[in-house]
Design an enzyme around this catalytic site. Structure first.
Site, PDB file in Angstrom:
ATOM      1  N   ASP A  61     -13.486 -11.673  -8.377  1.00 20.29           N
ATOM      2  CA  ASP A  61     -14.916 -11.524  -8.090  1.00 20.29           C
ATOM      3  C   ASP A  61     -15.194 -12.074  -6.697  1.00 20.29           C
ATOM      4  O   ASP A  61     -15.321 -13.284  -6.519  1.00 20.29           O
ATOM      5  CB  ASP A  61     -15.760 -12.287  -9.126  1.00 20.29           C
ATOM      6  CG  ASP A  61     -15.737 -11.627 -10.507  1.00 20.29           C
ATOM      7  OD1 ASP A  61     -14.739 -10.927 -10.807  1.00 20.29           O
ATOM      8  OD2 ASP A  61     -16.702 -11.806 -11.267  1.00 20.29           O
ATOM      9  N   LYS A  75     -21.319  -6.186  -8.528  1.00 20.26           N
ATOM     10  CA  LYS A  75     -21.884  -7.285  -9.306  1.00 20.26           C
ATOM     11  C   LYS A  75     -23.088  -7.842  -8.573  1.00 20.26           C
ATOM     12  O   LYS A  75     -23.095  -7.912  -7.358  1.00 20.26           O
ATOM     13  CB  LYS A  75     -20.779  -8.342  -9.482  1.00 20.26           C
ATOM     14  CG  LYS A  75     -21.184  -9.621 -10.177  1.00 20.26           C
ATOM     15  CD  LYS A  75     -19.960 -10.517 -10.373  1.00 20.26           C
ATOM     16  CE  LYS A  75     -20.371 -11.925 -10.786  1.00 20.26           C
ATOM     17  NZ  LYS A  75     -19.213 -12.837 -10.883  1.00 20.26           N
ATOM     18  N   LYS A  91     -21.707  -5.088 -13.066  1.00 21.08           N
ATOM     19  CA  LYS A  91     -21.768  -6.403 -13.705  1.00 21.08           C
ATOM     20  C   LYS A  91     -22.996  -7.182 -13.242  1.00 21.08           C
ATOM     21  O   LYS A  91     -23.002  -7.728 -12.148  1.00 21.08           O
ATOM     22  CB  LYS A  91     -20.493  -7.205 -13.402  1.00 21.08           C
ATOM     23  CG  LYS A  91     -20.508  -8.626 -13.977  1.00 21.08           C
ATOM     24  CD  LYS A  91     -19.210  -9.354 -13.722  1.00 21.08           C
ATOM     25  CE  LYS A  91     -19.320 -10.822 -14.120  1.00 21.08           C
ATOM     26  NZ  LYS A  91     -18.119 -11.599 -13.793  1.00 21.08           N
TER      27      LYS A  91
END
Lengths: 319, 523
Positions: A156, A219, A255
């Site tokens: 991430d 995300k 996400k």
């Protein structure tokens, strides 16, 4: 429509459209997903699905191997065994699934790897000088490489918001490309930190840029900046994913992270995913929740649906 | 290698094992005590089903028979005639209501005149305001009852009657209540006076809201009223009569005479009515104008429309889609200012239509009482037949037809949303008002062409402009011949904003300061 042009690593240029977003209408549309009434069975499916979509997260300065191990144990079996025995008598009981991934800081990856060995649960590591991203690019790459070497299966990363606001889009783009390269087999989630991008126009631009640069997931947030994930921001990103899919045939995951604490909110998000992108995205392969407190609420709601009563908070571990 | 294989085997033998092997491949050194539980039966492609969430009709008490409301009393019609009221969603009966004839209208006008010459006409603005505030508050208190009744009677989604019709109706009373004691400031330096007895005829698309638009300013200005609701949807107006009683409004200030066309005609023809306010179709509007022309009555008309929604290539596309959907499918398209003509810049036509189709396929048509429903029932059979007829005619004209496959209840009057693409300005589906969920789409190349096409109509009620470029929005909005222009939104209403049309869409304005003028004499 204006656009931003960036150089591709292998030569050639691509243009990233400046796709304008109207804030008022976007907010209105996003709020419409919160008033749906859902069939009981669909709600149950959604609650189970949400557990399997959860990236159970701990990102604290005070994280220790012990804390990470506890979180991993919870991720594998979210419900304590003794309780499971009791609730298994409930009508229509189904086993509570494990979460999709455990999300930790780079230094905690080896501990998570150990704790999750053989479980098939993904190990997501935040990287690239999370949460600020204010670090030299070579060192960011080194960090990513180390994480992957240690066993992280998902990375991430954060984008360089400073460069984005300066208009140095090429730098933002190059970083994502380089990180993707360093990821190898690991999946790349690109955190836009929408709370710092501020406008929906920026969110749309950054989403498209990340997808062009090789993101597997986009995300919303690090969880360290307020606001974190919101319904409208997620809607903008989902629509970007939809348009990108129409244009390239590639399915990019989404996400939202931070601020999703209740099962009700999770169901609202799933309604939105379903209406914007369709059922293909209702899978942990293409949609995740970055959350920690959400898990317990999902479980409590499942028990409530099955038994008709709420269990008290302490019955589940508070990791 | 062997170890890895063993791990795999172990994992697969166990029930519902995970398919994800990535992590297992990389770390398979420890003995495995735990494994990921993957219990889901939900595979990609699961159906996310919405559940019916019907609003209960138990909150309303529909009487078997409704009389006329004259002088604060329920009066039997002279003719003794009652007609059946139908729920368009189920075709079931919602009781009967009285048909007023010219004698009933005369009674009502006399009651209104008596109140005007008596207590109400002499009352101070401050005191009139009190009554209006009271009505507004009672409307809010009984909002649920009104919303349910409106949906049962007219077939509109409960979502809309609950969130739009009723709150807006209350807002109009609140807004105008504030004006009641400030009329001297409406036209500073001028003296204003009330007119007298106002005859008001309202349509079936927003029954309570239209009643509020008409009653609130008229009362604030000190007039008295004879209101004739549409024969398709009399219930909320009759409930409003109860509210007037509850608010203690003096007798005769508000009189409600239900009935059909002839009842309205009797009201228009009555010699002692000082003003006629009509909202409805252009044909009837023209007829009323003819009849009023020989008298000393004042007249305002709010009639039909064929409003254009102009989408430029530099618009926020996804939000413009929402605006177009809301513009034409709100209230099943039974909206005089519905954005029934979509003008989209040629360069984005294909993308836009594709997105529009996708969005339309998610619209839910069905039981209006269900809180999930986006498009309810067509208001009544006659309108339902008219829509079907116009759609069939347009298909013959050769426009490209699209209608998503949506489930529609078998009983009741339901029409799935649809559009005609590649239309031209001469097509009847582009020129004639459908008053249903039917959109016509045309393209343009330049702002000039967009304006020319938008103005190429006998109507001029509303228009929408979609562009993220502010200067263009202002330039185009200024050139459009329509009473209401929305920029980057559509169908947003507010009591402070005047509403009314150019050309055959009528004259006079309702709402805002301008909405008071038709109910005042300015000296």
């Amino acid at each position: 429509m204006t656009s931003v042009t960036v150089k591709m690593p292998g030569g050639g240029r691509i243009s990233i459209p400046h796709f304008p977003i109207d804030m008022v209408n976007a907010n209105e549309r996003a709020s419409s997903f919160t008033t749906r009434s859902i069939k009981k069975q669909s709600k149950m499916d959604a609650l189970y699905l949400a557990i399997e979509m959860t990236d159970l997260t701990t990102l604290e300065g005070m994280d220790t191997p012990g804390k990470v191990k506890q979180l991993c144990a919870k991720g594998i079996h979210p419900v304590p065994q003794h309780l499971l025995k009791e609730v298994s008598k409930n009508y229509d009981f189904r086993e509570i699934p494990s979460v999709a991934a455990i999300c930790v800081y780079p230094s905690m990856v080896p501990h998570a790897v150990e704790a999750l060995a053989g479980t098939g649960i993904n190990i997501a590591s935040v990287a690239t000088a999370f949460p600020s991203g204010q670090l030299d690019m070579r060192m960011k790459i080194k960090e990513v490489e180390k994480c992957v070497k240690d066993g992280a299966t998902e990375i991430d990363m954060v984008i360089d918001r400073g460069a984005f606001h300066q208009g140095r889009y090429q730098k933002v783009f190059d970083e994502i490309v380089a990180v993707k390269d360093a990821c190898g087999d690991a999946h790349l989630k690109v955190i836009l930190e929408t709370g710092e991008l501020k406008t929906y126009d920026n969110v749309r631009l950054a989403s498209w840029m990340a997808m062009e640069a090789g993101a597997d997931f986009i995300k919303t947030s690090t969880g360290k900046v307020s606001p974190a994930a919101t319904m409208p921001v997620t809607l903008i990103m989902l629509q970007a994913i939809q348009d990108y899919y129409e244009e390239t045939g590639k399915k990019i995951g989404m996400k939202p992270a931070g601020g999703i604490r209740t099962a009700k909110q999770a169901v609202h998000y799933l309604c939105m995913v379903n209406e914007v992108l369709g059922t293909d995205w209702l899978s942990p392969d293409l949609f995740r929740f970055g959350a920690s407190a959400l898990l317990n609420d999902l479980i409590k709601q499942i028990f409530k649906q099955q038994s008709g009563q709420y269990y008290y908070d302490d019955i589940l571990s508070q990791d | 290698m062997t170890k890895k294989k063993a791990t795999k085997k172990k994992a697969t033998t166990k029930k519902k094992a995970s398919t994800k092997k990535k992590a297992a491949k990389k770390v398979a050194k420890k003995t495995i005590k735990k494994k990921k539980v993957s219990a889901h039966k939900i595979k990609p492609g699961m159906v996310f089903e919405y559940d019916a969430a019907p609003e209960s009709s138990a909150v309303v008490n529909i009487k078997p028979k409704y009389d006329l409301f004259i002088g604060n009393e329920w009066v039997k019609p002279e003719s003794g005639k009652y007609i059946n009221n139908e729920n368009p969603a189920t075709t079931e009966s919602l009781g009967k209501f009285a048909v007023g004839n010219d004698k009933d209208v005369d009674k009502a006008v006399k009651a209104a005149r008596k109140a005007y010459d008596g207590e109400w006409g002499k009352m101070s603005g401050k005191d009139r305001g009190k009554y209006l505030f009271r009505i507004a508050r009672i409307l809010q208190e009984r909002a649920r009852e009104f919303a349910v009744l409106e949906t049962l009677d007219g077939g509109k989604p409960i979502k809309e009657s609950r969130d739009v019709d009723i709150p807006l109706a209350a807002a109009h009373f609140f807004y105008n209540a504030g004006w009641a004691d400030k009329l001297e400031y409406v036209y500073p330096g001028k003296d204003v006076k009330s007119i007298g007895v106002c005859g008001q005829i309202i349509p079936w698309n927003f029954p309570l809201l239209m009643a509020a638009w008409k009653i609130a300013p008229a009362l604030a200005c000190g007039n008295t009223i004879v209101l004739k609701p549409a024969e398709q949807t009399p219930l909320t107006a009759l409930l409003l009569a109860e509210v007037c009683q509850e608010a203690g409004l003096p007798a005769g200030v508000v009189n409600i005479v239900t009935g059909e066309g002839p009842t309205g005609a009797a009201l228009v023809a009555h010699k002692d009515v000082n003003k006629i306010a009509f909202t409805g179709s252009t044909d009837i509007g023209k007829l009323i104008a003819k009849n009023v022309a020989r008298t000393n009555k004042k007249l305002t008309l709010e009639l039909g429309g064929k409003s254009a929604n102009i989408v430029f290539a530099d618009a926020a596309i996804d939000q413009a889609i929402e605006g177009v959907i809301n513009g034409i499918f709100f209230n099943q398209g039974h909206v005089c200012c519905a954005g029934s003509r979509l003008l989209v810049e040629e360069s984005i036509h294909d993308v836009f239509v594709k997105k529009l189709k996708k969005r339309m396929s998610t619209l839910r048509v069905g039981d209006p009482m269900d809180k999930n429903t986006d498009i309810g029932a067509i208001n009544h059979k006659e309108q339902f037949d008219k829509i079907k007829e116009m759609v069939a005619a347009a298909k013959k004209e050769g426009c490209d037809f699209y209608q998503p496959e949506v489930k529609v209840p078998r009983k009741g009057y339901y029409h799935a949303p649809c559009f005609f693409d590649n239309c031209s300005t001469s097509d009847s589906i582009v020129r004639d008002e459908v008053f249903g969920p039917v959109l016509s789409i045309m393209t343009f190349r330049t702002p000039e062409e967009a304006v020319a096409k938008a103005n190429d109509t006998q109507y001029g009620l509303a228009a929408g402009v979609w562009s993220e470029k502010g200067s263009k929005v202002h330039q185009v909005a200024g050139a459009l011949k329509a009473g209401i222009i929305w920029a980057n939104t559509y169908n947003k209403f507010d009591p402070t904003s005047p509403f009314g049309g150019y050309k055959e869409s009528g004259f006079g304005r309702e709402g805002g300061r301008h909405g008071l003028l038709p109910y005042l004499e300015v000296k």
